[in-house]
Motif scaffolding. Structure first.
Motif: not given
Length: 254
Positions: A215-227
């Motif tokens: 979950w750290k990965q998904f809460y990282d603002p750098h993780f983006k999907e569809k921009g």
């Protein structure tokens, strides 16, 4: 990122009880009179109890503890928004809908919250608490502008029949669950299908094939999907102004 950017505080989880919480106010909060969007973050089961510092091991508090000042550009109006973030600690498992409602009332009473931009997110037991909050009663559902449940545990059967509330509130939900955690992915598919029964276009799903983790990965603002990251995605959505409501008389935690 710089040093820790968090405050320890307490919030009401019932009319008679408080719990520890981490709070982040925007860096310009004290120099403005404006209202700010609110993110309510709910942790997983292993972070419950009375040791508040455990919350910084995962999710949004992990990044705030590293010095992140949470903000995002709204893809709709192209403006930068800075968030008030509150991360309350449940005594066990996760906060009930009544406790979530009480936290909102307390935070809104103390800080300048834009009540049209209240967002809720959590992982595992916090994903459960997120789902319970948005399927408990229409008044509570309608307080939220968007929700991001990650790997949510099973919600109560009584709540499974309340997804019409999500459709009525036009509440957009971005779900996360991995094919390597099939039980949680099945939960999410059930919640998506239950929403689509009443209204389509309110849900999206990210499946990164992950286990019950990451979950750290998904809460990282750098993780983006569809921009978009989850914070940019949240800001697309606003809710109607909803007044502070009294807490229900049920227990604060499950």
């Amino acid at each position: 990122m710089g040093q820790r950017n968090l405050q320890k505080t307490t919030v009401k989880i019932s009319p008679y009880h408080t719990s520890g919480a981490f709070l982040q106010l925007p860096d310009d909060y004290s120099s403005t009179n404006k209202k700010y969007p609110l993110i309510l973050f709910l942790h997983g089961k292993s972070k419950s109890g009375s040791d508040l510092d455990k919350l910084t091991l995962e999710g949004i508090p992990f990044w705030l503890d590293k010095g992140l000042q949470l903000s995002a550009v709204n893809p709709v109006d192209k403006q930068l928004y800075k968030f008030i973030t509150i991360a309350p600690q449940a005594l066990n498992w996760g906060l009930s809908p009544a406790a979530v409602n009480q936290v909102l009332n307390d935070v809104i009473a103390r800080y300048r919250v834009d009540v049209s931009r209240i967002y809720i997110t959590g992982y595992s037991a916090g994903g459960w608490a997120t789902m319970m909050a948005i399927t408990d009663n229409q008044q509570l559902t309608s307080r939220f502008a968007a929700a991001v449940p990650m790997s949510p545990a099973n919600i109560e059967d009584s709540n499974l029949v309340h997804f019409k509330m999500i459709a009525k509130a036009n509440l957009h939900c971005w779900y996360f669950a991995g094919s390597a955690e099939p039980h949680y992915l099945e939960n999410v598919q059930r919640y998506i299908d239950s929403t689509n029964k009443y209204k389509t276009g309110l849900t999206r799903l990210t499946d990164q094939q992950q286990r019950h983790c990451c979950w750290k990965q998904f809460y990282d603002p750098h993780f983006k999907e569809k921009g978009m990251n989850i914070y940019e995605w949240m800001l697309q959505y606003k809710q109607g102004q909803v007044p502070v409501t009294p807490a229900r008389s049920q227990a604060a935690t499950k």
